[in-house]
Motif scaffolding. Structure first.
Motif, PDB file in Angstrom:
ATOM      1  N   GLY A 134     -10.803 -56.589  55.111  1.00  0.00           N
ATOM      2  CA  GLY A 134     -11.838 -56.321  54.117  1.00  0.00           C
ATOM      3  C   GLY A 134     -12.184 -57.562  53.319  1.00  0.00           C
ATOM      4  O   GLY A 134     -12.325 -58.653  53.864  1.00  0.00           O
ATOM      5  N   ASP A 135     -12.319 -57.394  51.991  1.00  0.00           N
ATOM      6  CA  ASP A 135     -12.658 -58.527  51.115  1.00  0.00           C
ATOM      7  C   ASP A 135     -11.423 -59.029  50.366  1.00  0.00           C
ATOM      8  O   ASP A 135     -11.526 -59.605  49.292  1.00  0.00           O
ATOM      9  N   SER A 136     -10.243 -58.821  50.970  1.00  0.00           N
ATOM     10  CA  SER A 136      -8.980 -59.206  50.329  1.00  0.00           C
ATOM     11  C   SER A 136      -8.594 -60.631  50.727  1.00  0.00           C
ATOM     12  O   SER A 136      -9.316 -61.320  51.446  1.00  0.00           O
ATOM     13  N   ASN A 137      -7.429 -61.052  50.242  1.00  0.00           N
ATOM     14  CA  ASN A 137      -6.869 -62.343  50.657  1.00  0.00           C
ATOM     15  C   ASN A 137      -5.778 -62.133  51.702  1.00  0.00           C
ATOM     16  O   ASN A 137      -4.867 -62.945  51.845  1.00  0.00           O
ATOM     17  N   VAL A 138      -5.879 -61.036  52.456  1.00  0.00           N
ATOM     18  CA  VAL A 138      -4.862 -60.684  53.446  1.00  0.00           C
ATOM     19  C   VAL A 138      -5.412 -60.885  54.859  1.00  0.00           C
ATOM     20  O   VAL A 138      -6.507 -60.421  55.186  1.00  0.00           O
ATOM     21  N   LEU A 139      -4.636 -61.591  55.683  1.00  0.00           N
ATOM     22  CA  LEU A 139      -4.972 -61.791  57.086  1.00  0.00           C
ATOM     23  C   LEU A 139      -4.244 -60.772  57.946  1.00  0.00           C
ATOM     24  O   LEU A 139      -3.116 -60.389  57.653  1.00  0.00           O
ATOM     25  N   GLU A 140      -4.917 -60.359  59.033  1.00  0.00           N
ATOM     26  CA  GLU A 140      -4.241 -59.558  60.037  1.00  0.00           C
ATOM     27  C   GLU A 140      -4.372 -60.260  61.387  1.00  0.00           C
ATOM     28  O   GLU A 140      -5.315 -61.030  61.612  1.00  0.00           O
ATOM     29  N   PHE A 141      -3.410 -60.026  62.261  1.00  0.00           N
ATOM     30  CA  PHE A 141      -3.387 -60.646  63.577  1.00  0.00           C
ATOM     31  C   PHE A 141      -3.485 -59.573  64.645  1.00  0.00           C
ATOM     32  O   PHE A 141      -3.040 -58.450  64.453  1.00  0.00           O
ATOM     33  N   ASP A 142      -4.038 -59.956  65.801  1.00  0.00           N
ATOM     34  CA  ASP A 142      -4.190 -59.005  66.894  1.00  0.00           C
ATOM     35  C   ASP A 142      -4.084 -59.760  68.215  1.00  0.00           C
ATOM     36  O   ASP A 142      -4.262 -60.991  68.259  1.00  0.00           O
ATOM     37  N   ASP A 143      -3.799 -59.029  69.291  1.00  0.00           N
ATOM     38  CA  ASP A 143      -3.702 -59.608  70.639  1.00  0.00           C
ATOM     39  C   ASP A 143      -2.799 -60.833  70.657  1.00  0.00           C
ATOM     40  O   ASP A 143      -3.139 -61.876  71.220  1.00  0.00           O
ATOM     41  N   TRP A 144      -1.636 -60.729  70.030  1.00  0.00           N
ATOM     42  CA  TRP A 144      -0.744 -61.879  69.904  1.00  0.00           C
ATOM     43  C   TRP A 144       0.021 -62.109  71.202  1.00  0.00           C
ATOM     44  O   TRP A 144       0.568 -61.184  71.793  1.00  0.00           O
ATOM     45  N   ASN A 145       0.045 -63.359  71.656  1.00  0.00           N
ATOM     46  CA  ASN A 145       0.748 -63.751  72.874  1.00  0.00           C
ATOM     47  C   ASN A 145       1.928 -64.644  72.495  1.00  0.00           C
ATOM     48  O   ASN A 145       1.758 -65.606  71.747  1.00  0.00           O
ATOM     49  N   ASN A 146       3.097 -64.345  73.004  1.00  0.00           N
ATOM     50  CA  ASN A 146       4.305 -65.097  72.652  1.00  0.00           C
ATOM     51  C   ASN A 146       4.212 -66.574  72.994  1.00  0.00           C
ATOM     52  O   ASN A 146       4.846 -67.401  72.339  1.00  0.00           O
ATOM     53  N   GLY A 147       3.487 -66.923  74.030  1.00  0.00           N
ATOM     54  CA  GLY A 147       3.344 -68.320  74.407  1.00  0.00           C
ATOM     55  C   GLY A 147       4.669 -69.011  74.661  1.00  0.00           C
ATOM     56  O   GLY A 147       4.842 -70.181  74.329  1.00  0.00           O
ATOM     57  N   GLY A 148       5.614 -68.295  75.277  1.00  0.00           N
ATOM     58  CA  GLY A 148       6.921 -68.882  75.576  1.00  0.00           C
ATOM     59  C   GLY A 148       7.814 -69.039  74.363  1.00  0.00           C
ATOM     60  O   GLY A 148       8.826 -69.749  74.427  1.00  0.00           O
ATOM     61  N   TYR A 149       7.482 -68.367  73.292  1.00  0.00           N
ATOM     62  CA  TYR A 149       8.261 -68.490  72.054  1.00  0.00           C
ATOM     63  C   TYR A 149       9.704 -68.025  72.252  1.00  0.00           C
ATOM     64  O   TYR A 149       9.956 -66.965  72.837  1.00  0.00           O
ATOM     65  N   GLU A 150      10.657 -68.832  71.749  1.00  0.00           N
ATOM     66  CA  GLU A 150      12.075 -68.500  71.846  1.00  0.00           C
ATOM     67  C   GLU A 150      12.788 -68.844  70.546  1.00  0.00           C
ATOM     68  O   GLU A 150      12.387 -69.772  69.839  1.00  0.00           O
ATOM     69  N   VAL A 151      13.848 -68.095  70.265  1.00  0.00           N
ATOM     70  CA  VAL A 151      14.734 -68.410  69.144  1.00  0.00           C
ATOM     71  C   VAL A 151      16.148 -68.514  69.694  1.00  0.00           C
ATOM     72  O   VAL A 151      16.631 -67.598  70.359  1.00  0.00           O
TER      73      VAL A 151
END
Length: 203
Positions: A134-151
């Protein structure tokens, strides 16, 4: 034997596992929300032009916040560090991408217990879509791909690596909505539900 050593300091181990949330993860989930890139852009309380660039995370500052959180729970923090690089890029097209090669380490003790050092190594190139809520200062994410992310988690007791490392939770960046404050020279973000504020500077 390593398991027995860990059992001598259950409080310290549990607190580290719960509180060392580095918030650098690129992992994400699809919550079924509409793709922000497919919707008409909404006005936001934050200037989108301020956001759309590449930002570098202040890793030493984040490590300091982890240390303060642990100390507030009664643990003695002997040393801490955040090194490497974690960058995020927001594009006008609604795409977001991260490049992560960061390492956090904290050494703590509790009373007469052993010194416990936990090292958490983050690597990967995750990406997805972003949009304002909306008109807030909040971001949302969608269709996120790990991209080989590891911990990778490594634990040492009194300087000796254990066979049973403390598995630290991965962060929620890319999984949860994020509050943003941006003035062009700095950006701060706070993932909802996280105890930490992330401070960024232009790359």
């Amino acid at each position: 034997m390593a398991g027995n050593v860990l059992q001598t300091a259950p409080t310290a181990g549990a607190v580290v596992a719960l509180l060392l949330l580095s918030a650098c993860s690129g992992g994400g989930v699809d919550d079924g929300a509409a793709d922000p890139a497919e919707e008409a852009p909404a006005a936001s309380a934050v200037d989108t032009g301020c956001l759309t660039r590449t930002w570098d995370l202040d890793l030493p500052d984040l490590a300091s916040q982890m240390a303060i959180e642990l100390a507030s729970d009664g643990l003695e923090v002997i040393e801490y560090a955040g090194v490497g690089r974690h960058s995020i890029t927001f594009a006008d097209s609604g795409e977001a991408s991260m490049s992560v090669d960061a390492t956090f380490s904290l050494t703590v003790t509790s009373g007469a217990g052993p010194q416990i050092t936990v090292v958490q190594i983050h690597t990967g190139e995750p990406f997805g879509q972003w949009g304002w809520v909306g008109d807030s200062n909040v971001l949302e994410f969608d269709d996120w791909n790990n991209g080989g992310y590891e911990v990778q988690n490594i634990t040492a007791i009194n300087g000796v690596n254990t066979e049973e490392p403390i598995a630290l939770p991965s962060d929620t960046l890319g999984e949860a909505n994020m509050e943003v404050v941006c003035d062009g020279s700095t950006m701060t973000t706070h993932t909802l539900g996280s105890p930490y504020t992330h401070r960024w500077s232009p790359a």
